[in-house]
Write a protein that holds these residues in place. Structure first.
Motif, mmCIF file in Angstrom:
data_model
loop_
_atom_site.group_PDB
_atom_site.id
_atom_site.type_symbol
_atom_site.label_atom_id
_atom_site.label_comp_id
_atom_site.label_asym_id
_atom_site.label_seq_id
_atom_site.Cartn_x
_atom_site.Cartn_y
_atom_site.Cartn_z
ATOM 1 N N ALA A 303 -0.670 8.326 -2.133
ATOM 2 C CA ALA A 303 -2.106 8.404 -1.927
ATOM 3 C C ALA A 303 -2.780 7.082 -2.281
ATOM 4 C CB ALA A 303 -2.697 9.532 -2.766
ATOM 5 N N PHE A 304 -2.342 6.479 -3.373
ATOM 6 C CA PHE A 304 -2.904 5.197 -3.782
ATOM 7 C C PHE A 304 -2.588 4.121 -2.746
ATOM 8 C CE2 PHE A 304 -2.939 1.722 -7.300
ATOM 9 C CZ PHE A 304 -4.230 1.368 -6.951
ATOM 10 N N GLU A 305 -1.394 4.160 -2.206
ATOM 11 C CA GLU A 305 -1.012 3.192 -1.179
ATOM 12 C C GLU A 305 -1.896 3.339 0.062
ATOM 13 O OE1 GLU A 305 2.991 1.629 1.206
ATOM 14 O OE2 GLU A 305 3.089 3.373 -0.126
ATOM 15 N N ALA A 306 -2.149 4.576 0.481
ATOM 16 C CA ALA A 306 -3.006 4.815 1.642
ATOM 17 C C ALA A 306 -4.428 4.359 1.370
ATOM 18 C CB ALA A 306 -2.980 6.297 2.009
ATOM 19 N N TYR A 307 -4.900 4.560 0.152
ATOM 20 C CA TYR A 307 -6.260 4.161 -0.217
ATOM 21 C C TYR A 307 -6.408 2.647 -0.204
ATOM 22 C CZ TYR A 307 -10.702 4.173 -2.746
ATOM 23 O OH TYR A 307 -12.010 3.992 -3.110
ATOM 24 N N ILE A 308 -5.411 1.943 -0.726
ATOM 25 C CA ILE A 308 -5.447 0.477 -0.714
ATOM 26 C C ILE A 308 -5.546 -0.032 0.720
ATOM 27 C CG2 ILE A 308 -4.081 -1.610 -1.148
ATOM 28 C CD1 ILE A 308 -3.005 -0.214 -3.670
ATOM 29 N N ARG A 309 -4.784 0.552 1.619
ATOM 30 C CA ARG A 309 -4.830 0.126 3.017
ATOM 31 C C ARG A 309 -6.206 0.375 3.638
ATOM 32 N NH1 ARG A 309 0.138 -1.022 5.333
ATOM 33 N NH2 ARG A 309 1.963 -0.511 4.050
ATOM 34 N N SER A 310 -6.791 1.537 3.361
ATOM 35 C CA SER A 310 -8.101 1.851 3.939
ATOM 36 C C SER A 310 -9.188 0.946 3.355
ATOM 37 C CB SER A 310 -8.445 3.327 3.708
ATOM 38 O OG SER A 310 -8.690 3.610 2.345
ATOM 39 N N GLU A 311 -9.112 0.658 2.071
ATOM 40 C CA GLU A 311 -10.088 -0.220 1.431
ATOM 41 C C GLU A 311 -9.951 -1.660 1.926
ATOM 42 O OE1 GLU A 311 -12.472 0.537 -1.796
ATOM 43 O OE2 GLU A 311 -12.562 1.737 0.029
ATOM 44 N N THR A 312 -8.720 -2.091 2.168
ATOM 45 C CA THR A 312 -8.493 -3.440 2.691
ATOM 46 C C THR A 312 -9.160 -3.606 4.054
ATOM 47 O OG1 THR A 312 -6.388 -3.630 1.506
ATOM 48 C CG2 THR A 312 -6.735 -5.121 3.367
ATOM 49 N N GLN A 313 -8.999 -2.611 4.899
ATOM 50 C CA GLN A 313 -9.609 -2.658 6.226
ATOM 51 C C GLN A 313 -11.139 -2.637 6.133
ATOM 52 O OE1 GLN A 313 -8.446 0.614 8.733
ATOM 53 N NE2 GLN A 313 -9.302 -0.306 10.579
ATOM 54 N N LYS A 314 -11.659 -1.770 5.295
ATOM 55 C CA LYS A 314 -13.115 -1.627 5.158
ATOM 56 C C LYS A 314 -13.765 -2.909 4.663
ATOM 57 C CE LYS A 314 -16.519 0.856 2.319
ATOM 58 N NZ LYS A 314 -16.706 1.990 1.382
#
Length: 328
Positions: A303-314
């Motif tokens: 979940a943390f890995e997915a969140y990092i990816r979404s935050e990077t894009q945002k």
């Protein structure tokens, strides 16, 4: 702030439907020696304070000492560069924030590590909401009025934040973009100094963390226009979210979490995740964290890995649109 954690947990769950539920057992001999926790912030800050709250409980649960090693600088890049180069054996961990793990790759021309390839996320630790505040002399008492004022005087209103490239800086940039206003950004070395200069009337507006502003808002010395999180804060129940106040969909929450070097065995990552999660769920620790203005937000490594990816894009999109760059 429990609603923030629930909302964040829901976001973190996106894309995890296919993740395996079976978790490998941690090796029975881990850990065999002290664990180094590289904190990418100076002593005394909220992230450092949270880690030091967790350490005694982790020492008990792991049967080894967790040693805090503060390595601030370059928006967290200095400390995490050490972690990226460390042996992938679970004995060197890093505590990084949204800056180093999601935004810096868009802010810096060169990075000493790849935030995605060089780390294995262990768990998110905490979420940090911010507050958009102003001096009482500003002729605007609501966010709607403030946006109208900024549009009537483009490039004249100044907004302070906690430093170039920080989550507070990006929160201010996102606000300006969504409100379609031009503000003069004024960086400070931390949230406290930014709030103090608004109190003194030296700058009219600021995006700051809750501890820097709460008592001054309650005393009427600062006007709170909105909170940056998706939900209202129990400490400021009458202050709307920026989304509620007219910027539909606005969401800017600071955060920090634990990562290990890439290649760290999954069993060790799962063991560390389980022990840190247990410590974060301790009622006394959780209450102490909330007193600092941060919300415990543990979760699965995936979940943390997915969140990092979404935050990077945002934040990459926000940074490019605002043409924000930082020279190392």
């Amino acid at each position: 702030m429990k609603s923030i954690a629930r909302g964040l947990a829901a976001l973190l769950a996106v894309g995890l439907a296919n993740a395996s539920l079976a978790q490998p057992n941690a090796p029975t001999d881990f850990p065999r020696q002290p664990i180094r926790m590289v904190v990418t912030f100076p002593p005394g800050g909220s992230a450092d304070a949270v880690v030091r709250m967790l350490v005694p409980r982790l020492n008990e649960r792991l049967g080894q000492q967790v040693v805090v090693d503060n390595r601030p600088g370059a928006g967290g890049n200095i400390g995490l560069a050490l972690v990226a180069k460390a042996p992938a054996d679970g004995y060197t961990l890093g505590v990084g924030a949204a800056g180093a793990l999601a935004a810096n790759s868009s802010l810096y021309a060169q990075m000493p590590f790849d935030p995605v390839k060089d780390f294995k996320p262990v768990t998110l630790l905490a979420a940090i909401p911010f507050v958009l505040v102003g001096h009482p002399s500003v002729p605007a008492k609501t966010q709607k009025d403030l946006i109208a004022l900024a549009k009537s005087e483009p490039g004249k209103l100044a907004i302070a934040h906690g430093g170039n490239g920080t989550a507070m800086h990006l929160s201010a940039a996102l606000f300006a973009q969504m409100a379609e206003v031009k503000l003069v950004e004024v960086p400070y070395k931390g949230s406290g100094p930014a709030a103090l200069d608004v109190l003194a009337g030296n700058v009219p507006l600021a995006v700051v963390d809750l501890p820097s502003a709460l008592q001054h808002i309650k005393a009427g010395k600062l006007v709170a226009y909105a909170v940056t999180s998706p939900q209202r804060l129990p400490q400021l129940p009458d202050v709307p979210t920026a989304s509620e106040a007219g910027l539909s969909g606005y969401d800017s929450t600071g955060w920090f979490g634990v990562v290990a070097p890439a290649g760290t065995p999954p069993a060790i990552v799962q063991r560390l995740n389980a022990e840190i999660t247990a410590a974060l769920k301790d009622e006394q620790i959780a209450a102490s964290m909330r007193n600092l203005g941060v919300e415990p937000a543990p979760g699965r490594p995936e979940a943390f890995e997915a969140y990092i990816r979404s935050e990077t894009q945002k934040w990459g999109k926000v940074i490019r649109q605002a043409s924000i760059r930082i020279d190392q």
